[in-house]
Design a protein around this motif. Structure first.
Motif: not given
Length: 350
Positions: A90, A120, A124
Motif C-alpha cells: 500500500g 491499509w 497509507h
C-alpha cells in the motif's frame, strides 16, 4: 468519498467504468471480490485485454517504468485495456506515486487502472490515492467489527437467496469466529444443501447443515500461529489434545507451513519477487496476507531455526530426545505467533 468494497462492486454494475480504482484493506475476501466485480464489469463493457503488475518487496524505478510504458503503449487486441497494479504494502515509492498522479491527471482514454493493496491505514493514503479518488473510486475493506458480522452474514445469505432467523445467523457467526472466508464457504455450502428458495432457516436446521467451522483442527491451528494469535494457539492446542489427537498427526502440516514460510522469507530477504514465490508455492491469494504478517514478525534465519525446533519435537515423539512433545510443540507455535515467546526456544535464532 471512500466506499465499502461491496458498495464499489454494486456501482461498477450500474454504469461505465471510471479511469481508476483503488481497493485496499486486510480483509482479503472483500478486496478480492470487489476487484473481481471490476474485472467482470470490464469484460461486460468490451475490455478484453488485461495486464497485471506485481509490485512488492523492495520496489525499484524499473517496476514502475514497466507500468508507465504500458500506459503509453496501444492495446494489442482491444481498444480498451484493464491494467492491474498489485501493491501489497500500500506504499508506492516516490516514482510510483508520481506516476499514478500523472496518470490520474490525464487518464488515457483506452486504459482502466485497478490498484489493490493488502495493507491499509490512514498513514497509507497520500497524493496518489487522492488523485485516484478524484477521477475514480476508492474502497477500503476495514476489518469487520464483531457487532457488524451478523449483518454481513445476513447480506451474504440473501445474495444466495437464503433467509435465516436471528438465532440461526448468530449460530453461524459463532461457528466461523470472525473468519470471513470460512463464513463465505459455509454459506456457499448452505446454498447447495438447503436449495434455492428454501424456507427460512432456524437454529436447529442451521445446526444440521453447517459444518463446525470453529472446530479445533490443525489447519486453523497453524493459521492462528502464522496470524500472530498466541491465545488462540493455546486454546486450539488444548482442544486438539483433549480430543485425543497425537502430536505426529499435527507435525506434517506444521512442518510444511514452516518450510513454505522459510522459502518466502529467503526470497523476501534478498529483495526477490514474493508474488512469484507465492505462485511457485501454490499459495492462494486468500492465504497470502497470513504469510505476509508472519514474515513481518521474524527474520529469515528464525524460520530456519523454527524448522530445526520442529525436528527436535519430532525426535521427542520418537523417544530420541528428552522432553515433552506437547510442551515442545506449544512453545514452538507460541514463538511463531509472538516474537516475545522466542526466548522459550533455547536454540531459536534471535
Amino acid at each position: 468519498m471512500e466506499l465499502k468494497p461491496e458498495q464499489l462492486a454494486a456501482r461498477v454494475e450500474d454504469g461505465p467504468l471510471k479511469p481508476a480504482y483503488l481497493i485496499a484493506g486486510a480483509e482479503t475476501l472483500r478486496v478480492l471480490e470487489a476487484a473481481d466485480a471490476v474485472r467482470t464489469a470490464a469484460r461486460a463493457q468490451g475490455i478484453g485485454e488485461r495486464e497485471v503488475f506485481e509490485i512488492e518487496g523492495k520496489q525499484s524505478d524499473a517496476d514502475w517504468d514497466a507500468l508507465e510504458a504500458s500506459f503509453a503503449a496501444p492495446g494489442l487486441f482491444a481498444s480498451r485495456r484493464l491494467l492491474e497494479v498489485r501493491l501489497p504494502s500500500g506504499k508506492p515509492i516516490k516514482s510510483g506515486s508520481e506516476l499514478l498522479q500523472r496518470f490520474c491527471g490525464q487518464p488515457p482514454p483506452d486504459v482502466v487502472l485497478l490498484v489493490t493493496c493488502n495493507e491499509w491505514s490512514k498513514r497509507h493514503a497520500g497524493k496518489w490515492s487522492e488523485a485516484i479518488a478524484r477521477v475514480g473510486e476508492v474502497a477500503v475493506a476495514w476489518p469487520i467489527k464483531p457487532h457488524e458480522l451478523s449483518e454481513w452474514v445476513e447480506r451474504r445469505l440473501r445474495k444466495h437467496r437464503l433467509v435465516a432467523d436471528r438465532d440461526a445467523v448468530q449460530l453461524l457467526v459463532d461457528r466461523v469466529e470472525g473468519n470471513l472466508l470460512a463464513a463465505a464457504q459455509e454459506i456457499e455450502k448452505l446454498a447447495l444443501l438447503a436449495g434455492d428458495g428454501a424456507p427460512p432457516l432456524d437454529a436447529a436446521r442451521m445446526e444440521t447443515l453447517v459444518a463446525d467451522a470453529a472446530r479445533f483442527d490443525v489447519f486453523r491451528l497453524t493459521d492462528a500461529a502464522l496470524n500472530g494469535e498466541p491465545a488462540q494457539v493455546s486454546r486450539m492446542l488444548a482442544g486438539l489434545r483433549a480430543e485425543g489427537n497425537a502430536v505426529p498427526a499435527l507435525m506434517g502440516m506444521l512442518v510444511m507451513e514452516l518450510q513454505r514460510a522459510a522459502a518466502l522469507a529467503r526470497v523476501q530477504g534478498r529483495g526477490g519477487n514474493l508474488g512469484a514465490e507465492f505462485k511457485a508455492q501454490r499459495i492462494w491469494d486468500a492465504k497470502q496476507s497470513v504469510y505476509r504478517r508472519a514474515l513481518q514478525r521474524h527474520p529469515p534465519a528464525r524460520w530456519e531455526a523454527f524448522i530445526g525446533v520442529a525436528g527436535r519435537v519430532d525426535r521427542m515423539v520418537k523417544g530420541r530426545e528428552a522432553g515433552d512433545p506437547w510442551l515442545g510443540l506449544e512453545r514452538l507455535l507460541l514463538a511463531i505467533a509472538d516474537p516475545k515467546a522466542v526466548r522459550l526456544l533455547a536454540t531459536a535464532a534471535t
